[in-house]
Design an enzyme around this catalytic site. Sequence first.
Site, PDB file in Angstrom:
ATOM      1  N   ARG A 281      37.768 -43.731 -48.694  1.00 60.04           N
ATOM      2  CA  ARG A 281      36.692 -44.589 -48.168  1.00 60.04           C
ATOM      3  C   ARG A 281      36.165 -44.171 -46.794  1.00 60.04           C
ATOM      4  NH1 ARG A 281      39.942 -48.759 -50.332  1.00 60.04           N
ATOM      5  NH2 ARG A 281      39.160 -49.287 -52.408  1.00 60.04           N
TER       6      ARG A 281
ATOM      7  N   LYS B 273      23.276 -37.893 -41.942  1.00 52.93           N
ATOM      8  CA  LYS B 273      22.950 -37.929 -43.371  1.00 52.93           C
ATOM      9  C   LYS B 273      23.759 -36.846 -44.068  1.00 52.93           C
ATOM     10  CE  LYS B 273      18.195 -39.521 -43.719  1.00 52.93           C
ATOM     11  NZ  LYS B 273      16.883 -39.143 -44.268  1.00 52.93           N
TER      12      LYS B 273
ATOM     13  N   GLU C  53      12.329 -26.024 -39.509  1.00 53.61           N
ATOM     14  CA  GLU C  53      12.655 -27.371 -39.024  1.00 53.61           C
ATOM     15  C   GLU C  53      12.345 -27.502 -37.525  1.00 53.61           C
ATOM     16  OE1 GLU C  53      13.354 -29.661 -41.267  1.00 53.61           O
ATOM     17  OE2 GLU C  53      14.897 -28.988 -42.690  1.00 53.61           O
TER      18      GLU C  53
ATOM     19  N   LYS D 287      15.178 -34.702 -32.785  1.00 58.55           N
ATOM     20  CA  LYS D 287      15.900 -35.333 -33.894  1.00 58.55           C
ATOM     21  C   LYS D 287      16.724 -36.525 -33.387  1.00 58.55           C
ATOM     22  CE  LYS D 287      18.110 -35.513 -37.992  1.00 58.55           C
ATOM     23  NZ  LYS D 287      18.506 -34.713 -39.145  1.00 58.55           N
TER      24      LYS D 287
ATOM     25  N   GLU E 265      16.986 -45.159 -41.456  1.00 55.92           N
ATOM     26  CA  GLU E 265      15.671 -44.881 -42.018  1.00 55.92           C
ATOM     27  C   GLU E 265      14.971 -46.103 -42.595  1.00 55.92           C
ATOM     28  OE1 GLU E 265      15.368 -41.065 -43.987  1.00 55.92           O
ATOM     29  OE2 GLU E 265      13.621 -41.765 -45.069  1.00 55.92           O
TER      30      GLU E 265
ATOM     31  N   ARG F 102      12.466 -42.871 -38.799  1.00 61.71           N
ATOM     32  CA  ARG F 102      13.247 -41.721 -39.268  1.00 61.71           C
ATOM     33  C   ARG F 102      12.552 -41.016 -40.427  1.00 61.71           C
ATOM     34  NH1 ARG F 102      19.790 -40.689 -39.794  1.00 61.71           N
ATOM     35  NH2 ARG F 102      19.517 -38.508 -40.349  1.00 61.71           N
TER      36      ARG F 102
ATOM     37  N   ASN G 150      10.798 -36.503 -42.472  1.00 60.47           N
ATOM     38  CA  ASN G 150      10.575 -36.010 -43.823  1.00 60.47           C
ATOM     39  C   ASN G 150       9.261 -35.237 -43.947  1.00 60.47           C
ATOM     40  OD1 ASN G 150      12.073 -36.109 -46.238  1.00 60.47           O
ATOM     41  ND2 ASN G 150      10.363 -37.218 -47.179  1.00 60.47           N
TER      42      ASN G 150
ATOM     43  N   HIS H   7       8.688 -32.498 -46.459  1.00 57.05           N
ATOM     44  CA  HIS H   7       9.807 -32.527 -47.401  1.00 57.05           C
ATOM     45  C   HIS H   7       9.467 -33.138 -48.755  1.00 57.05           C
ATOM     46  CE1 HIS H   7      12.014 -31.330 -43.869  1.00 57.05           C
ATOM     47  NE2 HIS H   7      13.151 -31.285 -44.518  1.00 57.05           N
TER      48      HIS H   7
ATOM     49  N   HIS I 132      11.068 -30.706 -51.133  1.00 59.84           N
ATOM     50  CA  HIS I 132      12.195 -31.045 -52.006  1.00 59.84           C
ATOM     51  C   HIS I 132      11.817 -30.879 -53.478  1.00 59.84           C
ATOM     52  CE1 HIS I 132      14.564 -33.683 -48.904  1.00 59.84           C
ATOM     53  NE2 HIS I 132      14.836 -32.395 -48.783  1.00 59.84           N
TER      54      HIS I 132
ATOM     55  N   HIS J  50      15.634 -23.688 -47.938  1.00 54.31           N
ATOM     56  CA  HIS J  50      15.138 -25.024 -47.615  1.00 54.31           C
ATOM     57  C   HIS J  50      13.918 -24.928 -46.684  1.00 54.31           C
ATOM     58  CE1 HIS J  50      15.204 -29.303 -46.881  1.00 54.31           C
ATOM     59  NE2 HIS J  50      15.293 -29.092 -45.581  1.00 54.31           N
TER      60      HIS J  50
HETATM   61  P1  NAD Z   1      23.351 -22.827 -45.717  1.00 59.48           P
HETATM   62  O1  NAD Z   1      24.459 -23.647 -45.249  1.00 59.48           O
HETATM   63  O2  NAD Z   1      23.319 -22.454 -47.153  1.00 59.48           O
HETATM   64  O3  NAD Z   1      23.297 -21.493 -44.855  1.00 59.48           O
HETATM   65  C1  NAD Z   1      22.355 -20.507 -45.170  1.00 59.48           C
HETATM   66  C2  NAD Z   1      23.026 -19.159 -45.492  1.00 59.48           C
HETATM   67  O4  NAD Z   1      23.478 -18.559 -44.289  1.00 59.48           O
HETATM   68  C3  NAD Z   1      24.233 -19.264 -46.394  1.00 59.48           C
HETATM   69  O5  NAD Z   1      24.219 -18.162 -47.268  1.00 59.48           O
HETATM   70  C4  NAD Z   1      25.396 -19.133 -45.426  1.00 59.48           C
HETATM   71  O6  NAD Z   1      26.539 -18.588 -46.046  1.00 59.48           O
HETATM   72  C5  NAD Z   1      24.847 -18.201 -44.402  1.00 59.48           C
HETATM   73  N1  NAD Z   1      25.399 -18.339 -43.055  1.00 59.48           N
HETATM   74  C6  NAD Z   1      25.681 -19.494 -42.431  1.00 59.48           C
HETATM   75  N2  NAD Z   1      26.036 -19.257 -41.164  1.00 59.48           N
HETATM   76  C7  NAD Z   1      26.008 -17.908 -40.999  1.00 59.48           C
HETATM   77  C8  NAD Z   1      26.260 -17.059 -39.902  1.00 59.48           C
HETATM   78  N3  NAD Z   1      26.584 -17.551 -38.708  1.00 59.48           N
HETATM   79  N4  NAD Z   1      26.123 -15.735 -40.087  1.00 59.48           N
HETATM   80  C9  NAD Z   1      25.736 -15.237 -41.297  1.00 59.48           C
HETATM   81  N5  NAD Z   1      25.469 -15.999 -42.359  1.00 59.48           N
HETATM   82  C10 NAD Z   1      25.597 -17.323 -42.210  1.00 59.48           C
HETATM   83  O7  NAD Z   1      21.951 -23.507 -45.444  1.00 59.48           O
HETATM   84  P2  NAD Z   1      21.215 -24.082 -44.162  1.00 59.48           P
HETATM   85  O8  NAD Z   1      19.911 -23.425 -44.171  1.00 59.48           O
HETATM   86  O9  NAD Z   1      22.030 -24.032 -42.923  1.00 59.48           O
HETATM   87  O10 NAD Z   1      21.059 -25.615 -44.553  1.00 59.48           O
HETATM   88  C11 NAD Z   1      20.274 -26.004 -45.649  1.00 59.48           C
HETATM   89  C12 NAD Z   1      20.780 -27.313 -46.180  1.00 59.48           C
HETATM   90  O11 NAD Z   1      20.733 -28.297 -45.164  1.00 59.48           O
HETATM   91  C13 NAD Z   1      19.968 -27.839 -47.331  1.00 59.48           C
HETATM   92  O12 NAD Z   1      20.826 -28.231 -48.361  1.00 59.48           O
HETATM   93  C14 NAD Z   1      19.266 -29.032 -46.753  1.00 59.48           C
HETATM   94  O13 NAD Z   1      19.016 -30.023 -47.713  1.00 59.48           O
HETATM   95  C15 NAD Z   1      20.248 -29.492 -45.732  1.00 59.48           C
HETATM   96  N6  NAD Z   1      19.667 -30.316 -44.677  1.00 59.48           N
HETATM   97  C16 NAD Z   1      20.279 -31.488 -44.388  1.00 59.48           C
HETATM   98  C17 NAD Z   1      19.804 -32.284 -43.376  1.00 59.48           C
HETATM   99  C18 NAD Z   1      20.524 -33.545 -43.016  1.00 59.48           C
HETATM  100  O14 NAD Z   1      19.996 -34.342 -42.236  1.00 59.48           O
HETATM  101  N7  NAD Z   1      21.697 -33.768 -43.536  1.00 59.48           N
HETATM  102  C19 NAD Z   1      18.688 -31.894 -42.643  1.00 59.48           C
HETATM  103  C20 NAD Z   1      18.072 -30.698 -42.953  1.00 59.48           C
HETATM  104  C21 NAD Z   1      18.589 -29.907 -43.969  1.00 59.48           C
HETATM  105 ZN    ZN Z   2      14.935 -30.381 -43.935  1.00 60.88          ZN
END
Ligand code: NAD
Ligand code: ZN
Length: 363
Positions: free
Chosen positions: A122, A143, A185, A227, A237, A241, A245, A248, A252, A265
Amino acid sequence: IERTIETATKRYPLLLGDGVARVLPSLLRSLSCPPGTKLFIVTDDTVAPLYLDEVRALLAAAEYDVYAYVIPSGEAAKSFDHYYACQTAALQCGLDRRSVIIALGGGVVGDLAGFVAATYMRGIRYIQMPTTLLAHDSAVGGKVAINHPLGKNMIGAFHQPEAVVYDTSFLRTLPERELRSGFAEVIKHALIRDRRFYDWLRAEIKTLADLQGGKLAYCIEKGIDIKASVVREDEKETGVRAHLNFGHTLGHALESELGYGALTHGEAVAVGMLFAVFVSERFYGRSFAEHRLADWFAGYGFPVSLPTTVQTPRLLEKMKGDKKAYAGTVRMVLLFEIGDVEVVELEDDNLLTWLDEFARQGG
Ligand code: NAD
Ligand code: ZN
């Protein structure tokens, strides 16, 4: 750089800078985690060979009981199967309610590990250790989610971390495509809230090669500040907030329609932002002085139009299934002017017309 992230339910520290990973043991002690506490590092198979040993050694030297769990790198890991497997590993390691999960990686690791933390027994504590530029966005705000084949981030929770430890030295190994993804972003944060930052970006970040050193750190810092200020006002949200989006709704839909991982993304969000601007021009009946936004985006190598393979009616269906839609009415964030956005309800037939026009004009 230090910040305190404040939301209605929690305050937590964010540490940003080269080498800040070193403070992890003292940070943990300040969170009342005595030596012997079980720490469960979640990372992916790209980040693990680069940084896992270093982080593990740091924590083991401080006499924590450290476990690691490695997921495959990429968006596909934000699935129910990987979520379940991670829970299984956590149970097998005997994590208890005092244990802490450490999300070492990008947004995928952060979202998955955060959702595991939100639901394991939980809810237990977790720390975000972002390793991508994109994670300046995902690691702040609480989130956490996994995807469903029917929609992105459909299963999740609000669960704030105990701390964010953002060691920018980890970003040096980030491939160009991932830097670009995260930069989308950064641009989003500027477009929705900060005209001056937008002007700075246009003047200072001519190409992705400019995203290093002090300029990269500034982008991260500004992005986080924007942010954090939005999340402070509206954690769950119910209002502003939703502005985050921007780009997005279509973004998305594209990710889900093309198959997770086909576009990063940020690439999907970049196309989504251009579409949001396109719709804004029609909705408000004005054209932006920044009409050349697509050229600016193209200069960084972003896609600026819909892939020719996608069918616009299918995209519309996905947009109607978005979490922001109510009763199947699409609600999009539109840009009134730079730094000023609002959420607007749009009718299906208008949207489809605009999607088709956008597809024809190629961005
Ligand atoms: P990711 O975690 O997949 O990283 C991108 C790629 O880079 C991966 O292949 C990873 O292995 C590689 N990588 C990571 N760090 C590295 C480093 N230091 N050196 C070399 N390679 C590295 O993706 P991301 O772009 O970081 O995040 C995208 C995700 O975040 C999506 O799923 C999106 O929906 C989510 N997101 C969430 C929020 C939220 O508020 N929770 C906000 C925006 C995006
Ligand atoms: Zn995003």
